[in-house]
Design a protein around this motif. Structure first.
Motif, mmCIF file in Angstrom:
data_model
loop_
_atom_site.group_PDB
_atom_site.id
_atom_site.type_symbol
_atom_site.label_atom_id
_atom_site.label_comp_id
_atom_site.label_asym_id
_atom_site.label_seq_id
_atom_site.Cartn_x
_atom_site.Cartn_y
_atom_site.Cartn_z
ATOM 1 N N VAL A 3 0.840 -1.203 0.000
ATOM 2 C CA VAL A 3 0.000 0.000 0.000
ATOM 3 C C VAL A 3 0.871 1.247 0.000
ATOM 4 O O VAL A 3 0.576 2.238 -0.696
ATOM 5 N N ARG A 4 1.959 1.202 0.744
ATOM 6 C CA ARG A 4 2.867 2.355 0.783
ATOM 7 C C ARG A 4 3.447 2.624 -0.606
ATOM 8 O O ARG A 4 3.536 3.780 -1.057
ATOM 9 N N ALA A 5 3.838 1.563 -1.296
ATOM 10 C CA ALA A 5 4.372 1.720 -2.656
ATOM 11 C C ALA A 5 3.311 2.292 -3.601
ATOM 12 O O ALA A 5 3.615 3.120 -4.468
ATOM 13 N N LEU A 6 2.067 1.872 -3.432
ATOM 14 C CA LEU A 6 0.990 2.403 -4.269
ATOM 15 C C LEU A 6 0.832 3.901 -4.059
ATOM 16 O O LEU A 6 0.718 4.672 -5.028
ATOM 17 N N ARG A 7 0.810 4.345 -2.816
ATOM 18 C CA ARG A 7 0.592 5.759 -2.536
ATOM 19 C C ARG A 7 1.730 6.619 -3.062
ATOM 20 O O ARG A 7 1.530 7.780 -3.425
ATOM 21 N N ARG A 8 2.933 6.039 -3.132
ATOM 22 C CA ARG A 8 4.070 6.816 -3.614
ATOM 23 C C ARG A 8 4.170 6.834 -5.142
ATOM 24 O O ARG A 8 4.618 7.823 -5.719
ATOM 25 N N ALA A 9 3.769 5.744 -5.768
ATOM 26 C CA ALA A 9 4.010 5.603 -7.205
ATOM 27 C C ALA A 9 2.833 6.034 -8.067
ATOM 28 O O ALA A 9 3.019 6.396 -9.228
ATOM 29 N N VAL A 10 1.613 6.005 -7.528
ATOM 30 C CA VAL A 10 0.425 6.221 -8.353
ATOM 31 C C VAL A 10 -0.314 7.461 -7.854
ATOM 32 O O VAL A 10 -0.601 7.563 -6.653
ATOM 33 N N PRO A 11 -0.643 8.416 -8.745
ATOM 34 C CA PRO A 11 -1.439 9.580 -8.313
ATOM 35 C C PRO A 11 -2.883 9.156 -8.013
ATOM 36 O O PRO A 11 -3.553 8.551 -8.844
#
Length: 760
Positions: free
Chosen positions: A48-56
């Motif tokens: 989830v952390r990677a999603l919030r950082r990589a995807v607007p």
């Protein structure tokens, strides 16, 4: 995001392999089975952390995934505390420690809050209330099933579970019920629908763990920890990957599931049947049976309320549909501007009346309505039509039906005992004073026709139309009752319009040129181009007959364009053959319909360029009625004047605004009307009217000279008139005495003879 999915899947696989190996040979400590859940949830949180950082993400989506990440970390911490207790108490299985229960419970609450914050796209209070009713039904149905088969057996067990474990499982079941209910109504938005389904499925894992604990007792705890619960992290990682894909490649928004409340009703029946079959649910001190039945009663009551809401909504939709159908029927049978019946409804009403009774039809239209539209604009025209419709309604009286058939054409269906004469008189009296917002004084023409029962409606309308045509032939402001034979002139007039199109295509029109002569030396200084029609059957057709038909049908525009080009061609040929001094002006007539044609200025420019005629040799003759047609016509005339084309005001003196026109209209030539030339040669006029004509002719010459305008006297019939006009200041004249209209060949012969005479 793929590496997080692979990592979570490997953890689930390892947990499953370990449990299988432990079941077979019991290697090592049982506490190892408690490590897979915190590891899986830690991987879920990192994904989830990677999603919030990589995807607007949209703000609402970002908030949901942030809360889910916090939930994962709380779960990982809580189950880590449980794992530590497992290693400490091995080989026994640990109970849920309070610290772990608090962390896990907080994680469930955070997840529930995150799911609750996901928007459903419902804005109105009514729709939001309906959705909350459906979701309450679904939630109670799901919660009752999960409670009865998951939590209740653990609660009423002879060896009761710890309060911490029951609290965690209870929260997990509530999360499962709430998530399923929420996901069913997500149609799209900042959180992908499929991603939400994967996240919500983690609640079902908790329900499955509770069921294993109930069915397997002590032996059911370990597979729940090692095999089932690590799947939660995998589901979250899969949901993250789905959200990332949906954000980059958005799909069409779907529809929420409307069948879930009905499934919830069926689901709640299962616990009810179970408590009715197994008697222990009604044992003293056990309130399970009463709880389940009460939940079923509440769900049933909510379903009844939902059906009532649906009934009310369906009744409202039915009313709206009926109103829409009535509105469409009204729009299909009524005129949108005046609100009167249209042609189809009037024809239907006339057919119905003629089935059993006689009927009288009055057809009326406004004289010079097009003038109002052209000069004052369409808004003024619409206002006039609306006002005239009110006049007809008042004049027709009760029992009559008034309709607008098309444009400014109206019809009145009168009862059989009404002759229509009194209605026509009332309309005439009402239009004798100004009407509409612009306070316009208008005239109308009307035709009346009465028919006995059984007469086809088309015959009555045709007779009334023939009477209307006869009324128009008599002049403005007339009404006529139909008499036998009136159709013949009207049908002939209609056929004439059709013949015009054919004649234009077949080249049946000819141009004759009437000389414009210098009164000083009798030399031709110009020609006026006049169109003639050589009909193959009727012979020469008078312009008085076909020009009005051309105006009415709009064919005057292509006909006038042909006359303009042919005049320019012939004038250029004369100049090329006989020199620049042979002809000062070539003058075709221009109608008001041509002036309103958006291509007219371009047509004039093209004709001059194509044939090489100097612009100052072309004179366009216009009547005062054509000039007084609003801003568009005025702009066109000034554009022509700026091109160098000269403009002649024809029939000067017969209108109401002749003198004021000379200031606003860019005229170069004034043509005195024939009515002021008749009798001008008399030294002693025999009537005051003749004396006034001479005075007007003298005044026009003086006024034109003062304004720097050329003058042409029309209709000169004898030499005495020519001499008198020359003494009054006129130097150019036109009339049968000076030259009749003749073909171009005859004008060419005159020019050739003049050249020979000059050479001699």
């Amino acid at each position: 995001m793929r590496r997080y999915v692979i990592t979570a899947a490997l953890i689930c696989l390892l947990g499953t392999l370990w449990y299988g190996l432990w079941t077979a040979v019991s290697p090592g400590t049982v506490a190892v089975g408690y490590l897979f859940m915190p590891l899986s949830m830690a991987v879920g949180g990192l994904s989830v952390r990677a999603l919030r950082r990589a995807v607007p993400l949209a703000p609402a989506g970002h908030r949901f995934w942030l809360l889910l990440e916090i939930c994962c970390y709380l779960f990982a911490a809580g189950f880590s505390v449980l794992a530590v207790d497992a290693f400490r108490m091995a080989p026994d299985l640990p109970e849920m420690p309070p610290a772990g229960a608090v962390l896990i419970g907080a994680g469930v609450l955070v997840a529930m809050w995150g799911v609750a914050q996901v928007p459903l796209g419902v804005t109105s209070w009514y729709e939001r209330g309906k959705q909350w009713l459906d979701r309450t039904i679904a939630f109670l149905g799901c919660a009752t099933v999960l409670w009865h088969f998951g939590i209740s057996p653990m609660f009423w067990s002879a060896d009761p579970w710890s309060t911490s474990a029951l609290s965690v499982l209870l929260l997990a079941c509530l999360f499962a019920a709430g998530s399923i209910t929420k996901v069913a109504y997500i149609a799209g938005g900042p959180v992908d629908r499929r991603a939400m389904r994967l996240v919500a499925s983690t609640g079902l894992i908790a329900a499955l763990v509770a069921l294993l604990a109930v069915l397997g007792g002590y032996l059911g705890i370990l597979p729940g920890q090692a095999v089932c619960m690590p799947v939660c992290g995998l589901l979250i990682a899969l949901g993250v990957r789905r959200q990332a894909s949906a954000t980059r490649n958005p799909r069409a928004v779907g529809k929420g599931n409307l069948w879930l409340p009905y499934l919830a009703v069926l689901a709640v029946d299962v616990p009810v049947a179970d408590v009715l079959i197994r008697s222990w649910h009604w044992a003293p001190g056990v309130w399970e049976g009463r709880l389940v039945v009460s939940a079923a009663v509440v769900v049933t009551g909510l379903v009844a309320l939902r059906q009532f809401v649906v009934y009310r909504e369906n009744a409202r939709l039915l009313r709206e549909k009926q109103q829409s159908e009535e509105r469409l029927r009204h729009e299909a049978t009524h005129d949108p501007l005046t609100g009167l019946a249209n042609r189809s409804l009037f024809r239907y009403s006339l057919d119905r009346v003629l089935e059993t009774a006689p009927a009288t039809v009055l057809l009326a239209d406004l004289d010079e309505f097009k003038t109002v539209n052209d000069s004052l604009g369409h808004d003024a025209g619409d206002s006039l039509l609306f006002a005239f419709a009110r006049v007809l309604l008042d004049a027709a009286g009760p029992g009559a039906e008034v309709a607008r058939l098309a444009g400014d054409e109206f019809a009145v269906l009168l009862p059989g005992d009404t002759t229509g004469a009194e209605v026509a008189e009332r309309i005439a009296a009402a239009t004798a004073v100004p009407i509409s917002d612009q306070r316009l004084l208008v005239k109308f023409s009307a035709g009346l026709a009465t028919a006995p029962p059984g007469t086809p409606a088309s015959d009555v309308l045709r007779q009334a139309d023939a009477a209307l045509y006869a009324a128009k032939e008599r002049g403005r402001g007339n009404w006529v009752r139909y008499a036998g034979g009136m159709e013949r002139p009207a049908s002939a007039h209609a056929r004439l319009g059709g013949d015009l199109r054919r004649a234009l295509d077949a080249g049946e029109f000819r141009i004759v040129y009437q000389p414009i002569v210098s009164l000083d030396d009798s030399r031709i200084v110009g020609v006026e181009a006049l169109v003639r029609w050589e009909h193959p059957e009727r012979g020469m057709v008078s312009p008085i007959d076909f020009i009005p038909a051309a105006e009415r049908t709009g064919l005057i525009v292509p006909l006038g364009r042909w006359v303009l080009r042919e005049t320019c061609r012939q004038a250029a040929a004369w100049l090329a053959e006989f020199g620049p001094d042979v002809l000062d002006k070539a003058a075709p007539n221009v109608s008001v319909r041509q002036l309103h044609d958006p291509d007219f200025v371009n047509d004039v420019a093209a004709a001059l360029a194509d044939f090489g005629l100097p612009a100052n040799r072309l004179v366009l003759e216009l009547t005062e009625s054509a000039v007084l047609r609003g801003q568009h016509v005025s702009r066109v005339l000034h554009e022509l004047h700026d091109m160098g084309v000269r403009l002649a005001l024809d029939d000067f003196g017969t209108g109401e605004s002749s003198l004021s026109l000379l200031r606003a209209f860019p005229a170069a030539i004034v043509k005195l009307d024939k009515s002021f030339v008749d009798g001008i040669e008399l030294d002693e006029p025999d009537t005051p009217e003749a004396h006034a004509r001479q005075a007007v002719a003298r005044a026009v010459a003086q006024l034109a000279d003062a304004l720097g305008l050329d003058t042409v006297a029309e209709g000169i019939e004898n030499q005495e008139q020519a001499d008198r006009l020359r003494r009054l200041g006129y130097h150019v004249g036109q009339g049968y005495h000076l030259g009749r209209p003749m073909p171009a060949e005859k004008i060419t012969e005159i020019f050739a003879a003049g050249r020979v005479k000059a050479a001699a």
